[in-house]
Enzyme design. Sequence first.
Site, PDB file in Angstrom:
ATOM      1  N   GLU A  63       0.828  -1.209   0.000  1.00  0.00           N
ATOM      2  CA  GLU A  63       0.000   0.000   0.000  1.00  0.00           C
ATOM      3  C   GLU A  63       0.859   1.255   0.000  1.00  0.00           C
ATOM      4  O   GLU A  63       0.521   2.245  -0.646  1.00  0.00           O
ATOM      5  CB  GLU A  63      -0.960   0.028   1.190  1.00  0.00           C
ATOM      6  N   SER A  64       1.976   1.220   0.681  1.00  0.00           N
ATOM      7  CA  SER A  64       2.869   2.384   0.710  1.00  0.00           C
ATOM      8  C   SER A  64       3.406   2.703  -0.675  1.00  0.00           C
ATOM      9  O   SER A  64       3.374   3.852  -1.110  1.00  0.00           O
ATOM     10  CB  SER A  64       4.032   2.141   1.675  1.00  0.00           C
TER      11      SER A  64
END
Length: 142
Positions: A63-64
């Site tokens: 997700e980062s």
Amino acid sequence: MSLSKKQILERANLMSKNTLMETLGIELIDIGEDWLTAKMPVGPKVHQPDGVLHGGATVALAESVGSFASHIFLDSEKLFIRGLEISANHIKSVSTGYVYATACFMHKGRTTQLFDIKVTDEDGNTISICKLSTISLPKRKV
């Protein structure tokens, strides 16, 4: 004035100070025309109790890198960007070294984006395959 690849990565990594990315040791390391790669060390801080990489840490890495790709490749000065949904299929475990996540656009719409994110080990073996959808909406003037 457009920024160099090195400048983009340096600025993005500076934004990660005092965040989950810094806590997990996630670093953005390479960028292309429509993709972004990050790495994360694998050790006790990101292990599950039996000594292998925790799936939650893998998802946080995915997700980062996907969210940062949205910020870099879309106009984050004018747009408010957030993750909508993430899914992950964990294929192989790893207990040491680094894992690498590369986010590539599958869809780059005006409002929604979809990323394919492949997480690999240092030998290029697939650890997880993730999908992330993001939304970008106009920022309100204050």
